[in-house]
Design an enzyme around this catalytic site. Structure first.
Site, PDB file in Angstrom:
ATOM      1  N   GLU A 110      -5.524   5.742  -2.409  1.00  0.00           N
ATOM      2  CA  GLU A 110      -4.672   4.583  -2.714  1.00  0.00           C
ATOM      3  C   GLU A 110      -5.317   3.289  -2.203  1.00  0.00           C
ATOM      4  O   GLU A 110      -5.374   2.288  -2.911  1.00  0.00           O
ATOM      5  CB  GLU A 110      -3.289   4.752  -2.064  1.00  0.00           C
ATOM      6  CG  GLU A 110      -2.398   3.540  -2.320  1.00  0.00           C
ATOM      7  CD  GLU A 110      -0.987   3.659  -1.754  1.00  0.00           C
ATOM      8  OE1 GLU A 110      -0.745   4.547  -0.907  1.00  0.00           O
ATOM      9  OE2 GLU A 110      -0.139   2.851  -2.147  1.00  0.00           O
ATOM     10  N   SER A 129       7.182   2.220  -6.182  1.00  0.00           N
ATOM     11  CA  SER A 129       6.699   1.406  -7.313  1.00  0.00           C
ATOM     12  C   SER A 129       6.881   2.152  -8.628  1.00  0.00           C
ATOM     13  O   SER A 129       6.462   3.309  -8.762  1.00  0.00           O
ATOM     14  CB  SER A 129       5.223   1.067  -7.140  1.00  0.00           C
ATOM     15  OG  SER A 129       5.050   0.279  -5.992  1.00  0.00           O
ATOM     16  N   GLU A 156      -2.006  -4.980   9.468  1.00  0.00           N
ATOM     17  CA  GLU A 156      -2.051  -4.655  10.906  1.00  0.00           C
ATOM     18  C   GLU A 156      -2.372  -3.175  11.101  1.00  0.00           C
ATOM     19  O   GLU A 156      -3.163  -2.796  11.970  1.00  0.00           O
ATOM     20  CB  GLU A 156      -0.705  -4.978  11.591  1.00  0.00           C
ATOM     21  CG  GLU A 156      -0.381  -6.461  11.718  1.00  0.00           C
ATOM     22  CD  GLU A 156       0.101  -7.094  10.404  1.00  0.00           C
ATOM     23  OE1 GLU A 156       0.410  -6.352   9.445  1.00  0.00           O
ATOM     24  OE2 GLU A 156       0.162  -8.336  10.341  1.00  0.00           O
TER      25      GLU A 156
HETATM   26  C1  FAD Z   1       4.611  -4.272  -3.541  1.00  0.00           C
HETATM   27  C2  FAD Z   1       4.853  -3.026  -2.741  1.00  0.00           C
HETATM   28  C3  FAD Z   1       4.771  -1.784  -3.369  1.00  0.00           C
HETATM   29  C4  FAD Z   1       5.007  -0.620  -2.633  1.00  0.00           C
HETATM   30  N1  FAD Z   1       4.956   0.590  -3.297  1.00  0.00           N
HETATM   31  C5  FAD Z   1       5.245   1.729  -2.611  1.00  0.00           C
HETATM   32  C6  FAD Z   1       5.292   2.986  -3.307  1.00  0.00           C
HETATM   33  O1  FAD Z   1       5.055   3.075  -4.511  1.00  0.00           O
HETATM   34  N2  FAD Z   1       5.621   4.087  -2.602  1.00  0.00           N
HETATM   35  C7  FAD Z   1       5.873   4.059  -1.260  1.00  0.00           C
HETATM   36  O2  FAD Z   1       6.133   5.105  -0.682  1.00  0.00           O
HETATM   37  N3  FAD Z   1       5.869   2.882  -0.569  1.00  0.00           N
HETATM   38  C8  FAD Z   1       5.559   1.716  -1.222  1.00  0.00           C
HETATM   39  N4  FAD Z   1       5.557   0.506  -0.552  1.00  0.00           N
HETATM   40  C9  FAD Z   1       5.954   0.485   0.864  1.00  0.00           C
HETATM   41  C10 FAD Z   1       4.834   0.191   1.831  1.00  0.00           C
HETATM   42  O3  FAD Z   1       3.961   1.291   1.967  1.00  0.00           O
HETATM   43  C11 FAD Z   1       5.506  -0.179   3.173  1.00  0.00           C
HETATM   44  O4  FAD Z   1       6.217  -1.381   2.969  1.00  0.00           O
HETATM   45  C12 FAD Z   1       4.489  -0.367   4.290  1.00  0.00           C
HETATM   46  O5  FAD Z   1       3.940   0.856   4.650  1.00  0.00           O
HETATM   47  C13 FAD Z   1       5.126  -1.053   5.527  1.00  0.00           C
HETATM   48  O6  FAD Z   1       6.275  -0.392   5.934  1.00  0.00           O
HETATM   49  P1  FAD Z   1       7.632  -1.196   6.215  1.00  0.00           P
HETATM   50  O7  FAD Z   1       7.904  -2.053   5.030  1.00  0.00           O
HETATM   51  O8  FAD Z   1       8.668  -0.217   6.627  1.00  0.00           O
HETATM   52  O9  FAD Z   1       7.295  -2.181   7.435  1.00  0.00           O
HETATM   53  P2  FAD Z   1       7.310  -1.821   9.002  1.00  0.00           P
HETATM   54  O10 FAD Z   1       6.580  -0.528   9.227  1.00  0.00           O
HETATM   55  O11 FAD Z   1       8.708  -1.889   9.508  1.00  0.00           O
HETATM   56  O12 FAD Z   1       6.445  -2.986   9.587  1.00  0.00           O
HETATM   57  C14 FAD Z   1       6.981  -4.300   9.857  1.00  0.00           C
HETATM   58  C15 FAD Z   1       5.884  -5.151  10.494  1.00  0.00           C
HETATM   59  O13 FAD Z   1       5.467  -4.563  11.760  1.00  0.00           O
HETATM   60  C16 FAD Z   1       4.064  -4.360  11.774  1.00  0.00           C
HETATM   61  N5  FAD Z   1       3.755  -3.114  12.487  1.00  0.00           N
HETATM   62  C17 FAD Z   1       4.432  -1.940  12.390  1.00  0.00           C
HETATM   63  N6  FAD Z   1       3.839  -1.008  13.188  1.00  0.00           N
HETATM   64  C18 FAD Z   1       2.780  -1.611  13.794  1.00  0.00           C
HETATM   65  C19 FAD Z   1       1.785  -1.172  14.729  1.00  0.00           C
HETATM   66  N7  FAD Z   1       1.744   0.080  15.180  1.00  0.00           N
HETATM   67  N8  FAD Z   1       0.839  -2.078  15.121  1.00  0.00           N
HETATM   68  C20 FAD Z   1       0.839  -3.360  14.650  1.00  0.00           C
HETATM   69  N9  FAD Z   1       1.781  -3.846  13.755  1.00  0.00           N
HETATM   70  C21 FAD Z   1       2.718  -2.970  13.350  1.00  0.00           C
HETATM   71  C22 FAD Z   1       3.672  -4.227  10.309  1.00  0.00           C
HETATM   72  O14 FAD Z   1       2.292  -4.561  10.100  1.00  0.00           O
HETATM   73  C23 FAD Z   1       4.602  -5.221   9.653  1.00  0.00           C
HETATM   74  O15 FAD Z   1       4.060  -6.531   9.731  1.00  0.00           O
HETATM   75  C24 FAD Z   1       5.314  -0.688  -1.240  1.00  0.00           C
HETATM   76  C25 FAD Z   1       5.395  -1.940  -0.614  1.00  0.00           C
HETATM   77  C26 FAD Z   1       5.176  -3.094  -1.346  1.00  0.00           C
HETATM   78  C27 FAD Z   1       5.269  -4.423  -0.639  1.00  0.00           C
END
Ligand code: FAD
Length: 403
Positions: free
Chosen positions: A249, A166, A388
């Site tokens: 956070e 972000s 989740e």
């Molecule tokens: C608006 C926004 C701002 C952000 N800003 C930042 C930032 O400044 N810095 C930064 O580092 N990151 C940032 N992020 C990233 C954010 O932290 C990640 O998107 C988040 O941690 C999810 O990771 P992923 O997108 O890889 O999804 P994934 O980990 O691939 O997850 C996909 C889906 O699977 C589910 N899932 C995964 N593992 C499990 C489990 N063990 N049990 C149940 N369900 C599960 C998740 O809930 C999700 O629905 C931001 C995201 C958004 C949307």
């Protein structure tokens, strides 16, 4: 007169003399407030003077120690200051990840040199910070991150890619997680490090969101040389620091959506949804929102917002008294963000066809913004760890359920 009331009088007089008159009544939320930084844009321009006078007195970080630029105030006095700023409807002098995330983490885990270097600049809004945690293949499973840092004398050479960073394009420094020991158990080979975004080899590319904005970026590191003295905590001990910062956070995200003024501050708490309902749906003979189904939903949403706001206030009082946010911050994060999603969805349903505009004539600016806010809210339950994942943390670490 009690100390508290004496301090209130002093703050009131000080604000009367020092707060720019043009900003009185110009209340904005944390997200649209001033985030500082080397390239800060002060809008309106008096925000600059407001930041300077508040920082000079340590009031941008009222409870932090005075020696690092904070106000040294007790929790009780900081509350009085916040009440008086709110009474005059002044905007926050400074917002951002420096104050809410890396600052508290540095106060706890930074060494003396690191605190003296970074915390005063955070208090004065000189440096804007972003967060480099997530990677293309490491989001929920953050500990699997692959950005590599290899030791070279007094430096680390960093290579890899972060994503969803972000405001990386607007930030001056990034706090990042890097892998320093690829052979150790995944949580044990991670280091927490601070990187100046102006270092050669750091590049950022903005990513567009469904709401039409680009609040986050891909951040790449190509042979980025970073001094070892920028490591916070132990080398390979970054996971502990990372988790502590996540607690801050999650509390910060939840408080944005659970504050007394409500989540999407345009259509948020404080009766704003009811006002919206009255204007779009009309009123019955008793002056209530005419549609009984939506009226019930509005009442429920406003009660939930109020209850969350009070609970967060209680937790934040205990945090200021020294209690570090623990796994219970996941409760606030999941509830606050899911509530904001319900709230923005409800605002769109109340506005009906007037919430279906994207741009162009036929819609007021507020109506166009409402549609975008609704879409932006989809990301609330992903950023800072998905709902989740928060539920998993609550199950294991708050309720003590087995894996
Ligand atoms: C608006 C926004 C701002 C952000 N800003 C930042 C930032 O400044 N810095 C930064 O580092 N990151 C940032 N992020 C990233 C954010 O932290 C990640 O998107 C988040 O941690 C999810 O990771 P992923 O997108 O890889 O999804 P994934 O980990 O691939 O997850 C996909 C889906 O699977 C589910 N899932 C995964 N593992 C499990 C489990 N063990 N049990 C149940 N369900 C599960 C998740 O809930 C999700 O629905 C931001 C995201 C958004 C949307």
């Amino acid at each position: 007169m009690s100390d508290r009331e004496e301090f209130r009088t002093e703050v009131r007089e000080w604000l009367d003399q020092n707060a720019p008159k043009s900003l009185v009544g110009h209340q904005v939320d944390e997200l649209t407030g001033n985030w500082g930084g080397r390239n800060a844009v002060f809008d309106p321009p008096d925000m600059k003077a407001w930041l300077e006078v508040m920082a000079e007195r340590g009031y941008t970080a009222p409870t932090w120690p005075r020696e690092y630029g904070g106000g040294g105030l007790s929790n009780e006095m900081a509350k009085v200051l916040a009440e008086e700023v709110a009474r005059k409807q002044l905007p926050p002098a400074l917002s951002g990840f420096g104050l809410t995330m890396i600052g508290p983490t540095l106060l706890r885990y930074g060494n003396e040199e690191q605190k003296r270097e970074h915390i005063p600049k955070i208090c004065r809004g000189e440096i804007r910070w972003c967060q480099g945690y997530s990677e293309p293949d490491s989001g929920s499973d953050l500990a699997s991150l692959q950005t590599r840092a290899v030791r070279d004398g007094d430096d680390f050479i960093i290579n890899g890619q972060k994503v969803w960073t972000s405001y990386a394009d607007l930030s001056d420094w990034i706090f990042a997680l890097v892998r320093t020991d690829p052979d150790a158990k995944k949580q044990e080979g991670i280091t927490f490090i601070l990187i100046d975004m102006a270092t050669p080899g750091v590049s950022v590319v903005p990513i567009s969101l469904i709401s039409g904005k680009s609040p986050f970026c891909e951040t790449r590191f190509d042979d980025v040389r970073v001094p070892v003295r920028n490591v916070i905590g132990e080398i390979n001990g970054g996971w502990t620091v990372a988790k502590a910062l996540l607690g801050h956070e999650r509390s910060m995200i939840a408080s944005l959506f659970g504050s007394a003024s409500g989540g999407d501050r345009r259509d948020g708490g404080g009766g704003a949804l009811a006002g919206l309902g009255r204007s779009y749906l009309g009123v019955d003979s008793e002056g209530r929102v005419a549609n009984p189904t939506l009226r019930d939903e509005i009442a429920q949403n406003e009660m939930d917002t109020k209850a969350l706001g009070l609970t967060i206030r209680r937790a934040s009082d205990s945090a200021k008294a020294g209690h570090q946010p623990g796994p219970e911050s996941s409760l606030f994060k999941v509830y606050g963000t899911e509530l904001n999603k319900r709230r923005t969805e409800l605002a769109v349903r109340i506005a009906g066809p007037q919430a279906l505009g994207w741009e162009g004539p036929g819609f007021e600016p507020d109506e166009l913004q409402r549609t975008r806010d609704w879409l932006r809210a989809r990301g609330n339950s992903i950023e800072g760890g998905t709902s989740e994942i928060q539920l998993n943390i609550i199950a294991k670490r708050v309720l003590g359920l087995p894996d």
